[in-house]
Design a protein around this motif. Structure first.
Motif, PDB file in Angstrom:
ATOM      1  N   THR A 275      25.921 -22.312 -56.520  1.00  0.00           N
ATOM      2  CA  THR A 275      26.488 -21.752 -57.752  1.00  0.00           C
ATOM      3  C   THR A 275      27.963 -22.109 -57.893  1.00  0.00           C
ATOM      4  OG1 THR A 275      24.924 -19.899 -57.628  1.00  0.00           O
ATOM      5  CG2 THR A 275      26.836 -19.640 -59.073  1.00  0.00           C
TER       6      THR A 275
ATOM      7  N   HIS B   5      21.318 -16.911 -62.188  1.00  0.00           N
ATOM      8  CA  HIS B   5      21.425 -17.930 -61.137  1.00  0.00           C
ATOM      9  C   HIS B   5      20.820 -19.252 -61.609  1.00  0.00           C
ATOM     10  CE1 HIS B   5      19.346 -19.975 -57.731  1.00  0.00           C
ATOM     11  NE2 HIS B   5      20.438 -19.716 -57.057  1.00  0.00           N
ATOM     12  N   ASP B   6      19.631 -19.197 -62.205  1.00  0.00           N
ATOM     13  CA  ASP B   6      18.947 -20.408 -62.664  1.00  0.00           C
ATOM     14  C   ASP B   6      19.710 -21.093 -63.802  1.00  0.00           C
ATOM     15  OD1 ASP B   6      17.059 -19.630 -60.848  1.00  0.00           O
ATOM     16  OD2 ASP B   6      15.694 -18.773 -62.340  1.00  0.00           O
TER      17      ASP B   6
ATOM     18  N   TYR C  28      21.222 -16.311 -49.418  1.00  0.00           N
ATOM     19  CA  TYR C  28      22.313 -15.874 -50.281  1.00  0.00           C
ATOM     20  C   TYR C  28      23.489 -16.843 -50.177  1.00  0.00           C
ATOM     21  CZ  TYR C  28      20.054 -11.267 -50.754  1.00  0.00           C
ATOM     22  OH  TYR C  28      19.186 -10.246 -51.045  1.00  0.00           O
TER      23      TYR C  28
ATOM     24  N   THR D 219      22.946 -20.855 -64.494  1.00  0.00           N
ATOM     25  CA  THR D 219      24.217 -21.392 -63.988  1.00  0.00           C
ATOM     26  C   THR D 219      24.007 -22.728 -63.297  1.00  0.00           C
ATOM     27  OG1 THR D 219      25.042 -19.140 -63.667  1.00  0.00           O
ATOM     28  CG2 THR D 219      26.208 -20.906 -62.530  1.00  0.00           C
TER      29      THR D 219
ATOM     30  N   SER E 110      22.706 -20.108 -52.000  1.00  0.00           N
ATOM     31  CA  SER E 110      22.772 -19.904 -53.455  1.00  0.00           C
ATOM     32  C   SER E 110      24.214 -19.784 -53.942  1.00  0.00           C
ATOM     33  CB  SER E 110      21.988 -18.647 -53.849  1.00  0.00           C
ATOM     34  OG  SER E 110      20.621 -18.814 -53.604  1.00  0.00           O
TER      35      SER E 110
ATOM     36  N   SER F 211      14.689 -19.169 -56.727  1.00  0.00           N
ATOM     37  CA  SER F 211      15.280 -17.835 -56.906  1.00  0.00           C
ATOM     38  C   SER F 211      14.235 -16.725 -56.819  1.00  0.00           C
ATOM     39  CB  SER F 211      16.017 -17.759 -58.253  1.00  0.00           C
ATOM     40  OG  SER F 211      15.110 -17.880 -59.336  1.00  0.00           O
TER      41      SER F 211
ATOM     42  N   ILE G 298      15.823 -15.189 -53.715  1.00  0.00           N
ATOM     43  CA  ILE G 298      16.893 -14.359 -54.280  1.00  0.00           C
ATOM     44  C   ILE G 298      16.353 -13.031 -54.801  1.00  0.00           C
ATOM     45  CG2 ILE G 298      18.732 -14.228 -55.994  1.00  0.00           C
ATOM     46  CD1 ILE G 298      19.233 -16.260 -53.808  1.00  0.00           C
TER      47      ILE G 298
END
Length: 367
Positions: A35, A173-174, A28, A176, A31, A289, A293
């Motif tokens: 990000t 997430h991907d 986390y 961004t 990531s 992810s 994630i």
């Protein structure tokens, strides 16, 4: 069997594995850091929007001996805007200049004719209005929104709402990260980029659904047993599909890497850059992810459920009791390869096996 295949079989059977769920806070954190970097890059550098979105003019010349570097300098001086020049197969040039209207386009065309030594009537000029680019952008956002809504509805029906939320977070997430990389690298955003972004969502979702399907099968009737917690089953599901996810991602990345580094880098094909960079970054981010994630997030959400809390409490209490007696818990037996129906003596930790009563030690003489 190859080493990778043997490892995959052992991961699938639960004989070996990595604790993805237990170390989820590390992933986390990684990531969140990536990000934030992508968002900062996007805020500072911004996206280099292509002519399809900003509007402008594209000039195509016949065969000329002028180099690409020289043409870029001449076109930039003539227009006052940054120009993008590509060499065509017939020896001509494709000169792209953003934010140019019709009146200015005629002036630039005339100046390019003088600087390049090409007759003005042989230079083709195509104008793209900014309103057309705005329509494309709106349609892209609409398509992305519809896709996200359909994904959430499907996963909520096929699996459950927690998995739908986790998959949505992974997809955002991907996207961004991919958009942030575009901002940091400075690649031009074109309709090809939008196509690439929409394509990677499918790949990312595929990896996520594979793990979710394994998790769904593994957690059937979970409350009727006291051997595994939800997080432990989730971890086994990730390990069981790990090699498959790696193989799928590597096989998909190899041709995309060829497009990006050979087609775009060596051959200088601009459109290939637009699509291949989005695919390359998105595929890598999607594989990450799905493992690090989406599934850990599902486990986090599921462990908040009262039933899962009660189950975990019973399992931990049972293991504590087994440890107090010097016995291995059922989970530890499985990890060490001890059969479920083994005699209790096989699960004793550090306990010496004594011969049954009535059978003393032999004197060493052969009878």
């Amino acid at each position: 069997m190859s080493r990778l295949g043997n490892l995959g079989a052992r991961l699938y059977r639960g004989e070996v594995g990595y604790d993805f769920i237990g170390n989820r806070k590390i992933w986390y954190g990684i990531s969140i850091l990536i990000t934030i970097t992508a968002i900062v890059g996007l805020a500072v550098s911004g996206l280099n929007m292509g002519i399809e979105f900003k509007g402008g003019a594209v000039f195509t010349t016949p065969k000329t001996s002028v180099t690409v570097a020289s043409a870029e300098t001449l076109a930039t001086d003539a227009s006052g805007h940054q120009a993008i020049v590509q060499k065509l197969g017939n020896g001509g040039l494709r000169i792209q200049i953003t934010e140019v209207d019709t009146a200015k386009s005629d002036q630039i065309k005339s100046q390019l004719s003088k600087d390049l030594g090409v007759p003005a009537e042989k230079i083709a000029a195509d104008l793209v209005g900014p309103s057309w680019g705005e329509q494309i952008a709106n349609k892209a956002w609409t398509g992305l929104g519809v896709f996200m809504v359909l994904v959430v509805i499907y996963l909520a029906i096929a699996f459950e709402w927690r998995m739908a939320i986790a998959a949505l977070v992974a997809l955002i997430h991907d996207i961004t990260i991919t958009v942030g990389v575009y901002a940091l690298v400075g690649f031009e955003v074109t309709p090809g980029t939008v196509i690439g972004l929409l394509t990677i969502l499918g790949y990312s979702l595929y990896d996520t659904v594979v793990v979710f399907d394994s998790l769904k099968e593994g957690t059937k009737g979970i409350t009727k047993q006291t051997r595994w917690t939800y997080s432990e089953i989730a971890n086994r599901s990730i390990n069981g599909t790990l090699v498959r996810s790696i193989n799928t991602t590597v096989v998909a990345l190899l041709p995309v890497a060829g497009l990006l580094f050979i087609g775009g880098g060596v051959l200088g094909a601009g459109m290939l850059n637009d699509i291949s960079l989005a695919l390359f970054v998105g595929l890598a981010a999607g594989a990450y992810s799905s493992i690090f994630i989406a599934t850990p997030l599902v486990a986090d959400l599921k462990e908040r459920d009262p039933q899962m809390k009660a189950l975990k409490k019973r399992i931990l209490a049972k293991r504590a009791a087994a440890a107090a007696k010097g016995e291995l818990s059922e989970a530890e037996q499985a990890e060490q390869g001890i059969p479920e129906d083994a005699e209790p003596a096989a699960a004793v930790v550090g306990q010496r096996q004594e011969p049954p009563r009535g059978h003393g030690r032999t004197s060493g003489k052969r009878r």
